[in-house]
Motif scaffolding. Structure first.
Motif, PDB file in Angstrom:
ATOM      1  N   LEU A 179      18.584  -5.216  36.354  1.00  0.00           N
ATOM      2  CA  LEU A 179      19.271  -6.359  36.933  1.00  0.00           C
ATOM      3  C   LEU A 179      18.967  -7.622  36.140  1.00  0.00           C
ATOM      4  O   LEU A 179      17.852  -7.797  35.639  1.00  0.00           O
ATOM      5  N   PHE A 180      19.947  -8.500  36.064  1.00  0.00           N
ATOM      6  CA  PHE A 180      19.799  -9.759  35.335  1.00  0.00           C
ATOM      7  C   PHE A 180      19.928 -10.931  36.297  1.00  0.00           C
ATOM      8  O   PHE A 180      20.875 -10.999  37.085  1.00  0.00           O
ATOM      9  N   ASN A 181      18.976 -11.858  36.227  1.00  0.00           N
ATOM     10  CA  ASN A 181      19.017 -13.080  37.019  1.00  0.00           C
ATOM     11  C   ASN A 181      19.494 -14.224  36.122  1.00  0.00           C
ATOM     12  O   ASN A 181      18.842 -14.566  35.140  1.00  0.00           O
ATOM     13  N   THR A 182      20.639 -14.811  36.478  1.00  0.00           N
ATOM     14  CA  THR A 182      21.226 -15.848  35.627  1.00  0.00           C
ATOM     15  C   THR A 182      21.365 -17.197  36.317  1.00  0.00           C
ATOM     16  O   THR A 182      21.780 -18.168  35.682  1.00  0.00           O
ATOM     17  N   GLY A 183      21.068 -17.259  37.624  1.00  0.00           N
ATOM     18  CA  GLY A 183      21.276 -18.492  38.367  1.00  0.00           C
ATOM     19  C   GLY A 183      22.697 -18.689  38.843  1.00  0.00           C
ATOM     20  O   GLY A 183      23.015 -19.710  39.466  1.00  0.00           O
ATOM     21  N   TRP A 184      23.570 -17.721  38.586  1.00  0.00           N
ATOM     22  CA  TRP A 184      24.997 -17.887  38.863  1.00  0.00           C
ATOM     23  C   TRP A 184      25.293 -18.051  40.356  1.00  0.00           C
ATOM     24  O   TRP A 184      26.251 -18.728  40.745  1.00  0.00           O
ATOM     25  N   LEU A 185      24.465 -17.455  41.218  1.00  0.00           N
ATOM     26  CA  LEU A 185      24.688 -17.583  42.662  1.00  0.00           C
ATOM     27  C   LEU A 185      24.535 -19.017  43.149  1.00  0.00           C
ATOM     28  O   LEU A 185      25.029 -19.370  44.221  1.00  0.00           O
ATOM     29  N   GLU A 186      23.840 -19.845  42.377  1.00  0.00           N
ATOM     30  CA  GLU A 186      23.653 -21.240  42.771  1.00  0.00           C
ATOM     31  C   GLU A 186      24.976 -22.009  42.827  1.00  0.00           C
ATOM     32  O   GLU A 186      25.057 -23.077  43.446  1.00  0.00           O
ATOM     33  N   LEU A 187      26.015 -21.456  42.206  1.00  0.00           N
ATOM     34  CA  LEU A 187      27.311 -22.135  42.193  1.00  0.00           C
ATOM     35  C   LEU A 187      28.098 -21.935  43.483  1.00  0.00           C
ATOM     36  O   LEU A 187      29.010 -22.706  43.788  1.00  0.00           O
ATOM     37  N   ILE A 188      27.774 -20.898  44.251  1.00  0.00           N
ATOM     38  CA  ILE A 188      28.534 -20.591  45.462  1.00  0.00           C
ATOM     39  C   ILE A 188      28.430 -21.741  46.456  1.00  0.00           C
ATOM     40  O   ILE A 188      27.336 -22.201  46.793  1.00  0.00           O
ATOM     41  N   GLY A 189      29.587 -22.195  46.905  1.00  0.00           N
ATOM     42  CA  GLY A 189      29.633 -23.309  47.845  1.00  0.00           C
ATOM     43  C   GLY A 189      29.532 -24.671  47.193  1.00  0.00           C
ATOM     44  O   GLY A 189      29.722 -25.689  47.857  1.00  0.00           O
ATOM     45  N   LYS A 190      29.215 -24.689  45.904  1.00  0.00           N
ATOM     46  CA  LYS A 190      29.101 -25.951  45.179  1.00  0.00           C
ATOM     47  C   LYS A 190      30.211 -26.099  44.133  1.00  0.00           C
ATOM     48  O   LYS A 190      30.757 -27.185  43.953  1.00  0.00           O
ATOM     49  N   ASP A 191      30.502 -25.004  43.452  1.00  0.00           N
ATOM     50  CA  ASP A 191      31.570 -25.001  42.454  1.00  0.00           C
ATOM     51  C   ASP A 191      32.147 -23.587  42.393  1.00  0.00           C
ATOM     52  O   ASP A 191      31.927 -22.846  41.430  1.00  0.00           O
ATOM     53  N   ASP A 192      32.887 -23.206  43.434  1.00  0.00           N
ATOM     54  CA  ASP A 192      33.446 -21.854  43.511  1.00  0.00           C
ATOM     55  C   ASP A 192      34.438 -21.585  42.386  1.00  0.00           C
ATOM     56  O   ASP A 192      34.560 -20.452  41.911  1.00  0.00           O
ATOM     57  N   LYS A 193      35.144 -22.603  41.968  1.00  0.00           N
ATOM     58  CA  LYS A 193      36.119 -22.440  40.884  1.00  0.00           C
ATOM     59  C   LYS A 193      35.408 -22.006  39.606  1.00  0.00           C
ATOM     60  O   LYS A 193      35.814 -21.041  38.950  1.00  0.00           O
ATOM     61  N   ARG A 194      34.359 -22.703  39.256  1.00  0.00           N
ATOM     62  CA  ARG A 194      33.603 -22.330  38.064  1.00  0.00           C
ATOM     63  C   ARG A 194      32.981 -20.948  38.224  1.00  0.00           C
ATOM     64  O   ARG A 194      32.965 -20.153  37.281  1.00  0.00           O
ATOM     65  N   PHE A 195      32.485 -20.670  39.430  1.00  0.00           N
ATOM     66  CA  PHE A 195      31.854 -19.376  39.703  1.00  0.00           C
ATOM     67  C   PHE A 195      32.781 -18.221  39.347  1.00  0.00           C
ATOM     68  O   PHE A 195      32.341 -17.214  38.782  1.00  0.00           O
ATOM     69  N   LEU A 196      34.065 -18.355  39.652  1.00  0.00           N
ATOM     70  CA  LEU A 196      35.008 -17.254  39.466  1.00  0.00           C
ATOM     71  C   LEU A 196      35.693 -17.241  38.103  1.00  0.00           C
ATOM     72  O   LEU A 196      36.282 -16.226  37.718  1.00  0.00           O
ATOM     73  N   GLU A 197      35.621 -18.337  37.381  1.00  0.00           N
ATOM     74  CA  GLU A 197      36.364 -18.408  36.119  1.00  0.00           C
ATOM     75  C   GLU A 197      35.613 -17.825  34.935  1.00  0.00           C
ATOM     76  O   GLU A 197      36.202 -17.572  33.877  1.00  0.00           O
ATOM     77  N   GLY A 198      34.324 -17.605  35.075  1.00  0.00           N
ATOM     78  CA  GLY A 198      33.550 -17.050  33.978  1.00  0.00           C
ATOM     79  C   GLY A 198      32.174 -16.670  34.455  1.00  0.00           C
ATOM     80  O   GLY A 198      31.846 -16.823  35.634  1.00  0.00           O
ATOM     81  N   GLU A 199      31.365 -16.174  33.530  1.00  0.00           N
ATOM     82  CA  GLU A 199      29.987 -15.830  33.867  1.00  0.00           C
ATOM     83  C   GLU A 199      29.240 -15.417  32.604  1.00  0.00           C
ATOM     84  O   GLU A 199      29.847 -14.987  31.617  1.00  0.00           O
ATOM     85  N   PRO A 200      27.912 -15.530  32.616  1.00  0.00           N
ATOM     86  CA  PRO A 200      27.106 -14.989  31.516  1.00  0.00           C
ATOM     87  C   PRO A 200      26.868 -13.505  31.761  1.00  0.00           C
ATOM     88  O   PRO A 200      27.091 -13.000  32.860  1.00  0.00           O
ATOM     89  N   GLY A 201      26.417 -12.802  30.735  1.00  0.00           N
ATOM     90  CA  GLY A 201      26.113 -11.383  30.923  1.00  0.00           C
ATOM     91  C   GLY A 201      25.958 -10.646  29.603  1.00  0.00           C
ATOM     92  O   GLY A 201      26.041 -11.234  28.522  1.00  0.00           O
ATOM     93  N   ILE A 202      25.749  -9.358  29.710  1.00  0.00           N
ATOM     94  CA  ILE A 202      25.552  -8.551  28.513  1.00  0.00           C
ATOM     95  C   ILE A 202      26.865  -8.383  27.744  1.00  0.00           C
ATOM     96  O   ILE A 202      27.951  -8.470  28.314  1.00  0.00           O
ATOM     97  N   GLY A 203      26.717  -8.158  26.433  1.00  0.00           N
ATOM     98  CA  GLY A 203      27.846  -7.814  25.594  1.00  0.00           C
ATOM     99  C   GLY A 203      27.787  -6.339  25.238  1.00  0.00           C
ATOM    100  O   GLY A 203      26.947  -5.588  25.730  1.00  0.00           O
TER     101      GLY A 203
END
Length: 313
Positions: free
Chosen positions: A202-226
């Motif tokens: 599992l990877f922890n990226t901080g991405w959940l911190e966007l929920i409720g604060k910037d939902d648009k950004r949350f859904l438009e992209g994300e970091p992760g493995i290539g």
């Protein structure tokens, strides 16, 4: 896209001046046999469970799911609706001399909302899925006849979490950031752990911190493995990968393709995807390895399902 069944056919195509297909090698039948329907879950042996259980030292448990409600941002078309119904209790009615009342809920939800297990029948390559199963042969409007989530055994194994926020020095790793093998190895070294056969990674990226604060950004992209990291993890023999994002791979990705890591992991290697895993408490406690426990709802014919995995250390 044509699936080329052997290198001889590929050679003929190249000799004729045809472009090489996107999938240029045979990826079926599975290493677990032509009839296999559970992929990397074959690695979940009793010995593996016993080894993972030895990681439990304190008995502390960590729920790894996010709460689900109608406001939780979800991938594209997906939504969640819950309705409370009190059958036969309109106008304050009760049942029996003891005035029995009760609440019932009806949920209308896409199974891919919230924390979820994506099975190996969820993602395909040109309508061909894990172990060479063609959609025309097993996909129906009432569910899949093969590769369903009900076939997956309980996932009980060693879990590891990699804190990518510390690696990049950012509370939220920017969207489109591609985790390379070098990045993963650096985090493993810093945390003093290694990836083993049969692990959930599992990877922890901080991405959940966007929920409720910037939902648009949350859904438009994300970091992760290539793709480089995906191949490296597959070679390690992991059972599942995932993290606190909604696709578990960098998006937008390196190539412009639509979720190529998911295609590679699920369709070609039978490795499961765990999305929207809340690993923040694990990171706060520096619980880098733990016993991972998941028994998913057995929705017959579904290829993904909402779950609440538990980490125990």
């Amino acid at each position: 896209m044509t699936i080329w069944k052997n290198r001889a056919l590929l050679g003929v195509a190249l000799a004729a001046g045809l472009a090489a297909p996107a999938v240029a090698e045979d990826w079926s039948p599975s290493q677990y046999g032509p009839e296999d329907e559970i992929g990397a879950a074959n690695l979940l042996t009793p010995d593996l469970v016993l080894q993972a259980a030895k990681l439990v030292r304190t008995g502390k448990t960590y729920p790894l799911a996010v709460r689900v409600d109608k406001d939780l941002p979800a991938f594209r078309h997906r939504s969640f609706r819950l309705y409370n119904i009190q059958p036969g209790q309109q106008a304050g009615r009760t049942t029996g001399p003891n005035k029995f009342t009760f609440n019932d809920e009806m949920v209308v939800v896409w199974t891919g909302v919230g924390t979820q297990l994506n099975g190996i029948g969820h993602i395909g390559i040109d309508n061909v899925y894990y172990n060479g199963n063609k959609a025309a042969d097993f996909v129906t409007v009432e569910g899949v006849k093969k590769l369903g989530i009900e076939k997956v055994p309980p996932i009980v194994t060693r879990g590891v979490v990699l804190d990518m926020t510390a690696h990049y020095g950012k509370p939220i790793v920017p969207e489109g950031t591609v985790f390379t093998v070098a990045d993963i190895e650096a985090v493993l070294k810093k945390q003093g752990i290694a990836i083993r056969k049969g692990d959930v990674v599992l990877f922890n990226t901080g991405w959940l911190e966007l929920i409720g604060k910037d939902d648009k950004r949350f859904l438009e992209g994300e970091p992760g493995i290539g793709m480089e990291a995906a191949k490296w993890l597959a070679d390690k023999g992991i059972v599942a990968f995932g993290g606190d994002t909604w696709a578990s791979e960098a998006y937008p990705g390196e190539s412009g393709d639509e979720f190529p890591v998911n295609q590679f992991m699920l369709a070609r290697h039978g490795i499961y995807n765990l999305e929207l895993i809340d690993s923040r408490a694990l990171v706060r406690d520096k619980a880098w390895e733990f016993l991972f426990v998941l028994g998913q709802p057995l929705y017959t014919g579904s290829t993904q399902v909402n779950v609440n995995p538990v980490a125990i250390r």
